[in-house]
Structure formats: structure tokens, C-alpha cells
Write an enzyme that holds these catalytic residues in place. Structure first.
Site, PDB file in Angstrom:
ATOM      1  NE  ARG A  11      42.903   4.170   6.274  1.00 58.71           N
ATOM      2  CZ  ARG A  11      42.167   3.281   6.914  1.00 58.71           C
ATOM      3  NH1 ARG A  11      41.570   3.747   7.976  1.00 58.71           N
ATOM      4  NH2 ARG A  11      42.038   2.196   6.459  1.00 58.71           N
ATOM      5  CD  GLU A  12      51.630   4.897   4.153  1.00 60.73           C
ATOM      6  OE1 GLU A  12      52.014   4.374   3.238  1.00 60.73           O
ATOM      7  OE2 GLU A  12      50.732   5.765   4.151  1.00 60.73           O
TER       8      GLU A  12
ATOM      9  CD  GLU B 205      21.880   4.654  13.625  1.00 60.16           C
ATOM     10  OE1 GLU B 205      22.997   5.059  13.306  1.00 60.16           O
ATOM     11  OE2 GLU B 205      20.955   5.776  13.817  1.00 60.16           O
TER      12      GLU B 205
ATOM     13  CD  GLU C 285      29.312  19.771  10.281  1.00 60.28           C
ATOM     14  OE1 GLU C 285      29.659  19.393   9.235  1.00 60.28           O
ATOM     15  OE2 GLU C 285      29.335  19.292  11.378  1.00 60.28           O
TER      16      GLU C 285
ATOM     17  CG  HIS D  69      20.740  14.721  16.601  1.00 57.91           C
ATOM     18  ND1 HIS D  69      20.547  15.325  17.983  1.00 57.91           N
ATOM     19  CD2 HIS D  69      22.015  14.337  16.880  1.00 57.91           C
ATOM     20  CE1 HIS D  69      21.631  15.126  18.718  1.00 57.91           C
ATOM     21  NE2 HIS D  69      22.595  14.793  17.877  1.00 57.91           N
TER      22      HIS D  69
ATOM     23  CD  GLU E 248      27.016  18.364  20.862  1.00 59.47           C
ATOM     24  OE1 GLU E 248      27.683  19.581  20.729  1.00 59.47           O
ATOM     25  OE2 GLU E 248      27.272  17.441  20.278  1.00 59.47           O
TER      26      GLU E 248
ATOM     27  CG  HIS F 203      31.176  13.810  22.590  1.00 62.27           C
ATOM     28  ND1 HIS F 203      31.393  12.866  21.388  1.00 62.27           N
ATOM     29  CD2 HIS F 203      30.079  14.687  22.318  1.00 62.27           C
ATOM     30  CE1 HIS F 203      30.398  13.208  20.593  1.00 62.27           C
ATOM     31  NE2 HIS F 203      29.599  14.476  21.187  1.00 62.27           N
TER      32      HIS F 203
END
Length: 754
Positions: free
Chosen positions: A17-18, A474, A595, A631, A655, A684
């Protein structure tokens, strides 16, 4: 004719993950732009060299990105929204990606049916594109210095780009603006000596594809005048009804995905032009399992009889899989030996091509067969799980009583009850405790004590705010899928199996490799801790079976439906244990339900049938007195609302804050009867919504849905926000709900309807 090999894109971010670290260093000001670009160029070069060393004949160039490849093409084409035109270079690029003060970022959404997110280009009505392909052409020149004639530039099709954009203009008119720019680019590539260009056109495999014939034919006719061979690339599904005319386009070759859909049947039915190159995507670019060479070779030999000029390749870009399975030394050897990440998939492509060309690969094929046999012994079917599935009856997928009869038996709350979606801020201290526990620096007792203290604090804060239904916060969870997968047998976890989700964000999907078993309760302890600190109801919090499956690398030996039902059985047992521990509400989140929809609408019913069944199996054993919440954090419900209702959840939280109540309106217009949690503010954004803003959102909502059906909550979890943002926002939310509730009691206690 000798079969060749090709790639359509390669794994991103770097093995360690550079690029993620460089990007975040640049955004924080700790790294300059030169250092960032040097890291990117080095990783891009490494990707080319890895493919070159694997013996790939045609190597994708231009697929790597600093943030998102769709944003790259919008930028190179000069499709810059007016609000960003005062900026330039990386400042503008990252402002479009991430936003900045007064400049909202481009919208982000899923790339077809993958778990990658792209930035949606905005094409303004009077847009006059001013292209600058300098960066792209420089990458091509650098690649030529390393790859020579193997350089295969990747270009995003103008039709796919426009179909994925926000625009108000006519498709043909917008296309006529872009095609000359594309033609100029192809001519520049021809002048560089590029032998062939890949044009990626995945929109053709979707339900939209059949309606795009005129635009697509116009595009490829004009692109053909550039005088450079064009290779049309599709992926993620078969071409379906567009196949007969797509294969007649004036292109040098066409790449097709043979790992999804019914592409082989289409070739058998309609044939393939003998003078075109057929790119056979037979190595699945979206799973992590080695191919069975003998099965794939049989298909390749059949294809070679139809299309002599054949290329063996992955089904899509390898950006959807991690870099190298060899790095996963901690995994059991039988499992590791049948995993195939990007580097292994290159080797598979090369092996298949060599075998197709008559080379002796018998020893390698035998080794792969032996590895699969060893894996089968390592992970045999679980007879108890298989029997449990076989014993399922219709009533297992149904609640004991219908919704209307359950309602009166469940906890009675004031009008407009308030709650949250589940997670609360994860402070650096919480993350440090988790990291120390993972490294073995603190004992389990010490770790649990730290988590319990956070839970107690979270409950106290929620009570002070005045919420009606509480959650434990959580704090023990890093990820809503990984947390549960780690507690279930049948899932494996990688150390370096990162893939890009968007920008610098990477995810490390679990690998579902065997039958799913829940050895012990997964969430009961934390629930009991939370409930012990309050008299108010605390929700049990679970991730649903379809989301668990869609956000993992699934198995390929049994259908996805069966995998989802296995997970559902484990969750069903967890719901029962939560009930036994005193839970009167259990939330089973399914953010990935939509999705997972197939790209072709005619395939939606089959998927939605088993996806809904899995949710109903997970929750169907709950007592009538137990209120099941779910949800879903997306704003398009209209076309699947009947399936949402079939979930039979008592409360559906949505949402809604960013959709102008569009989501709520869709639900109301469909006659949805169950309770709905109106997502009244956008989590957000760091902005704290005022009481008046939330009141306005609620009043608008009550014009569509009666008060007795309405809950009040934020639109998503609060994990990424800070406490100083969360507390005032929730206080204002509760104040708004109370104020409106009092008004309704005084005036219209039965609620408002449109």
C-alpha cells in the site's frame, strides 16, 4: 495460429500500500508533489515489469491511477466542472476527488457491480472540453521504453464515459463533442508507434447496452479513421442481445468475459468474425481462486476453432484482486496453494497460452490438480451444515406472525422514536487498544475492560442526549464484515490482501473458503454489557448475510445462494442468543443488498429471490416480540421496493438526507406498510445540523409517511465522525423529534398524510 496473452489492467496501490501512504502524506502536507509522483511512477513501472517478467505479450498501460481512472479521463478530456476551473494540476485533481472548502467533490458511486467506487464526471450543458493528454502520453512513452511493442494503452470509451456521467444534454450531441478529441488522441498514439489501443466499453454488457447501438456504431466508425487498430474490451458480463452487432463493429479485436454470463453460448450461436482478434477473458479477474486448467483449456480450444487469432487474458483488470498470494505465509498451505492473486493470475494466463500452443505443461497442470485435491481434504463439506440446509422448510423463512400482529407485541415507544444506526466515533485510543490486543501486548481481560469502558461511556452519552433506543457503539469492530467473519469458521483472512475501494481507501476482503459454522456467540457479551447500563432497549447489531457475502471473496465450488444461506443460519443462531440475553430489538444491516444486483435487469429476480430468502432465514426465527431492524445506505429503492418489503423487517432505516426525501417518497408511493427510520442528516459531513433543518426534513417526511410509521435517525453510522460533531447533532435531532411530536399530539395525533 499462435495464441498470445494480454492484460486489461493490473493491481493497484502497491504490494505494501505504498501509494496509500504517499497520498495521505501528500494530503497532510508531510510529502511534496514530486515525492508523490515519484512513488506513483515507481509503482507503475513495477506493475509493467511484473507483467513483462510473466511473459505477457500485450501489457495494459494507463490503467494505474493516483485516485480513480474515470476521474483521470474526465481530467484528460478537459471535462472540468466550472467550480474547479480556478484550480490546476494536482490541486484541482484532488479537489474534484475529495472536495475542499466551498467546492463539493464529484459524486462517488460503485463501478458497475464491483466493490470499487468511481467519481462521476459532471458534464455541464455548455461544456467546451479542452483536452490535455500530456500525462497519459508521457506514461505511454515511459512504458514504451520498458515494454516496447508490448505497450497496450487503455482508453475509456466515450460512450461508457458519457453513460456514467451526470449530464443533461443529448447523448449524440455530447458524443459529437468528444469523438474528435478521442480521434486526435488515437492519432498521437499512432505517431508514437503504438501497434494497438484498448478501448474499454463495459457499458455494453449492461441492460443499457442494447439501446446504445447508434452511439456505439457512430463512435467506432469515427475512431477507425484515426488509422490505428482498436481492440474493443468488455467485461463483467456477456454482451447478451448486443453481441450480434457488436462483433460487426470496425475494430481489430474484441475482448469478452468468459467467466460471467453466457459468452461461450453466444459465440456458439452467432460465431465470431474470423478476421478479428478474440480476447478470451477466461481467468477470473474478480475472484482469488486458481483455475482448473483442463476445464478452461477445453473452452479455449473450442474458441480457437472459431477464432484462430486468440488471446488468453484475465476477464477484466486485475485491480479487483490483491497483488501476491505468496505473501500470505500465515495461511494454511493447502488454502494458500489454491489462491490466485494478480501475480498468480499472470502465471495462469501464461500457462494456459503455452498449453494452447502445444507446449508440454502436463507437470504444472498435475501440480495444480494435486493442490486442489489437498485443499478438498483440508476443507471438506460440513455434514451438519449441509443437513441443516437440506432440512429447511418454508416456515423457516417466515416470522411466526405477520407484521400487523407483531407490532402490538413489541416495545411501545413515543411518537417519532429516536435512535442511531449503530457505530459511534472510533477514537485513536480505541484503535490503539485494538492494535495492542492484536499484537498480544495486552491480555483479553485488559482489552475487554477497555472496550467495556467505551460502551458504558457511549450508553451514558446516549441517555444524556435522550435517545429512545440505544446501541453499544461497536468499538470492538474494525469492519462490519471482517468482525463477524473472524468469528465464523469457513472464512480466512489475509495480511496483505488489500484492494482499492476508492482513492487511498483500501479494503481487505475475507476469503470464504469452506462451510460456515458459528462456534459460539459473536455479539452477546458486548450487548449484555451495554444493556446492563440502561433500562432503555439496546439493539443487537449484526451484518446481514448478503452483505457478508458480497463484501468477501466468495467460493466458486457452490452457488452464492447456498453460501448466503449458510451465513444466514449462523446469524439466525446469533439472533436467538441475543433474544435469550434479553434483546428486544436486533438490527441486521444489508447495505450491499442492492449492490449485488446483476448488470442485466432480467437477472434481477433470481438474485433478489435468494438474497431476500437469506435475510428472512437469518431473521425468521425471531419471536414476534423481537423487533427486527435493517439499514440500507443507498437512495434508489423504487425498482426493488417489493423485494425490500418482502424482507419483512419491522423497521427499515434509510439514507434520506441527501436525496431530497426521494427515497422516502419512493417508499411511501409503493405503499410500504412497515416502519421507516428517516435518515434526517448526513453523517458524511462534519457540519452539525440545526434543529430547524432537522424539523424541516421531518415535516417533509411526514407529508409522505404517517407519524406512526416514522422513526428518526442519522442516515448512517457515526464511526468516522468526532464526538464533538456527534453529540450536538444528536441533541438537535432529539430536540427536533420531541418538538414535532408535541406539536402533533396537540394538533393531529393520528399523523399527517399527503
Amino acid at each position: 495460429m499462435t495464441a498470445q496473452t494480454m492484460t486489461l489492467g493490473y493491481a493497484r496501490m502497491g504490494k505494501r500500500r505504498e501509494l496509500k501512504k504517499a497520498l495521505e502524506g501528500f494530503w497532510s502536507g508531510a510529502l511534496g508533489s514530486e515525492a508523490l509522483l515519484a512513488t506513483f511512477w515507481d509503482l507503475e513501472t513495477q506493475a509493467w515489469q511484473t507483467q513483462l517478467q510473466a511473459g505477457i505479450d500485450h501489457i495494459a498501460v494507463g490503467d494505474q491511477t493516483l485516485y480513480d481512472h474515470v476521474l483521470d479521463w474526465a481530467t484528460w478530456l478537459g471535462l472540468i466542472p466550472s467550480r474547479f476551473r480556478g484550480l490546476s494540476g494536482l490541486d484541482r485533481y484532488f479537489a474534484m476527488a475529495r472536495g475542499r472548502e466551498g467546492l463539493p467533490a464529484l459524486e462517488m458511486t460503485k463501478w458497475f457491480d464491483t466493490n470499487y467506487h468511481y467519481l462521476v464526471p459532471e458534464i455541464e450543458p455548455e461544456a467546451d472540453p479542452s483536452p490535455n493528454f500530456g500525462d497519459f502520453l508521457e506514461r505511454v512513452r515511459r512504458a514504451q521504453g520498458i515494454l516496447g511493442e508490448r505497450t497496450s494503452p487503455v482508453v475509456l470509451s466515450p460512450v461508457t464515459l458519457l453513460c456514467l456521467s451526470q449530464r443533461s444534454g443529448d447523448l449524440r450531441a455530447d458524443l459529437e463533442k468528444l469523438l474528435p478529441l478521442y480521434r486526435d488522441l488515437l492519432q498521437e498514439l499512432k505517431q508514437l508507434g503504438i501497434p494497438e489501443v484498448q478501448i474499454h466499453d463495459p457499458i455494453l454488457v449492461t441492460s443499457q447496452g442494447s439501446g446504445l447501438r447508434e452511439a456505439v456504431e457512430m463512435s467506432y466508425r469515427q475512431l477507425a479513421t484515426a488509422g490505428i487498430p482498436v481492440h474493443l474490451v468488455t467485461y463483467f458480463d456477456d454482451l447478451g442481445e448486443t453481441y450480434p452487432w457488436v462483433v460487426q463493429l470496425p475494430v481489430a479485436g474484441i475482448s469478452l468475459d468468459f467467466t460471467r454470463g453466457h459468452t461461450l453460448d453466444l459465440v456458439r450461436t452467432y460465431g465470431f468474425p474470423a478476421d478479428q482478434i478474440l480476447g478470451a477473458g477466461v481467468v477470473d479477474a474478480r475472484n482469488v481462486w486458481k483455475v482448473q486448467p483442463e476445464t478452461v483449456l477445453a473452452s479455449l480450444r473450442e474458441l480457437q476453432g472459431v477464432a484462430p487469432n486468440l488471446r488468453v487474458q484475465p476477464s477484466a483488470s486485475l485491480q479487483f484482486v490483491p497483488h501476491d498470494a505468496a505473501l500470505e505465509a500465515q495461511l494454511p498451505e493447502p488454502l494458500r496453494n489454491v489462491l490466485s492473486f494478480a501475480e498468480q493470475k499472470l502465471a495462469e494466463v501464461a500457462l494456459l497460452a503455452r498449453a494452447l500452443n502445444g507446449e508440454d505443461t502436463a507437470a504444472q497442470q498435475a501440480e495444480i490438480q494435486q493442490q486442489w485435491q489437498s485443499f478438498a481434504q483440508f476443507s471438506p463439506p460440513n455434514p451438519q451444515v449441509r443437513q441443516a440446509l437440506a432440512n429447511l422448510k418454508l416456515q423457516d423463512f417466515e416470522r411466526f406472525l405477520p407484521y400487523e400482529q407483531r407490532l402490538s407485541r413489541q416495545v411501545q415507544l413515543p411518537p417519532l422514536p429516536t435512535t442511531t444506526i449503530g457505530s459511534f466515533p472510533q477514537t485513536p485510543e480505541v484503535r490503539q487498544w485494538r492494535a495492542k490486543y492484536k499484537r498480544g501486548e495486552v491480555s483479553q481481560a485488559e482489552y475487554e475492560a477497555a472496550i467495556d469502558a467505551e460502551i458504558a461511556k457511549c450508553i451514558r452519552i446516549q441517555e444524556e442526549i435522550g435517545l429512545d433506543v440505544l446501541v453499544h457503539g461497536e468499538f470492538e469492530r474494525t469492519d462490519m464484515v471482517e468482525y463477524f467473519a473472524q468469528k465464523l469458521e469457513g472464512f480466512a483472512f489475509t495480511e496483505h490482501g488489500w484492494v482499492q475501494s476508492y482513492g487511498s481507501r483500501c479494503v481487505r476482503p475475507p476469503i470464504l473458503y469452506g462451510d460456515v459454522v458459528r462456534p459460539q456467540p459473536m455479539t452477546v457479551r458486548e450487548f449484555q454489557v451495554a444493556q446492563s447500563h440502561t433500562q432503555k432497549p439496546v439493539k443487537g447489531m449484526l451484518t446481514g448475510p448478503v452483505t457478508m457475502l458480497n463484501w468477501s471473496f466468495p467460493r466458486v465450488d457452490i452457488p452464492r445462494r447456498e453460501q448466503a444461506l449458510q451465513i444466514a443460519l449462523a446469524l439466525r443462531a446469533e439472533v436467538a442468543d441475543l433474544e435469550a440475553a434479553g434483546a428486544v430489538m436486533v438490527q441486521v444491516d444489508e447495505p450491499a443488498l442492492r449492490e449485488g444486483l446483476p448488470l442485466k435487469k432480467e437477472r434481477w429476480p433470481e438474485y433478489l429471490s435468494w438474497a431476500v430468502d437469506a435475510f428472512r432465514l437469518a431473521t425468521g426465527g425471531a419471536k414476534p416480540e423481537t423487533q427486527i431492524h435493517t439499514h440500507m445506505c443507498y437512495s434508489e429503492f423504487g425498482d426493488i421496493i417489493e423485494h425490500i418489503e418482502r424482507l419483512d423487517a419491522d423497521v427499515l432505516s434509510i439514507e434520506n438526507s441527501r436525496s431530497n426525501n426521494k427515497t422516502l417518497l419512493q417508499i411511501a408511493q409503493a405503499g410500504y406498510r412497515h416502519q421507516v427510520g428517516n435518515g434526517v442528516y448526513d453523517v458524511h459531513s462534519p457540519a452539525v445540523p440545526s434543529v430547524e433543518q432537522i424539523l424541516q426534513q421531518l415535516r417533509t417526511g411526514l407529508a409522505h409517511l404517517p407519524v406512526e410509521q416514522t422513526w428518526v435517525n442519522p442516515d448512517c453510522g457515526l464511526k468516522t465522525r468526532r464526538w464533538e460533531e456527534v453529540i450536538p447533532a444528536l441533541k438537535n435531532m432529539v430536540a427536533a423529534a420531541h418538538q414535532l411530536g408535541e406539536e402533533l399530539l396537540e394538533t393531529q395525533p393520528e399523523g399527517l398524510r399527503e
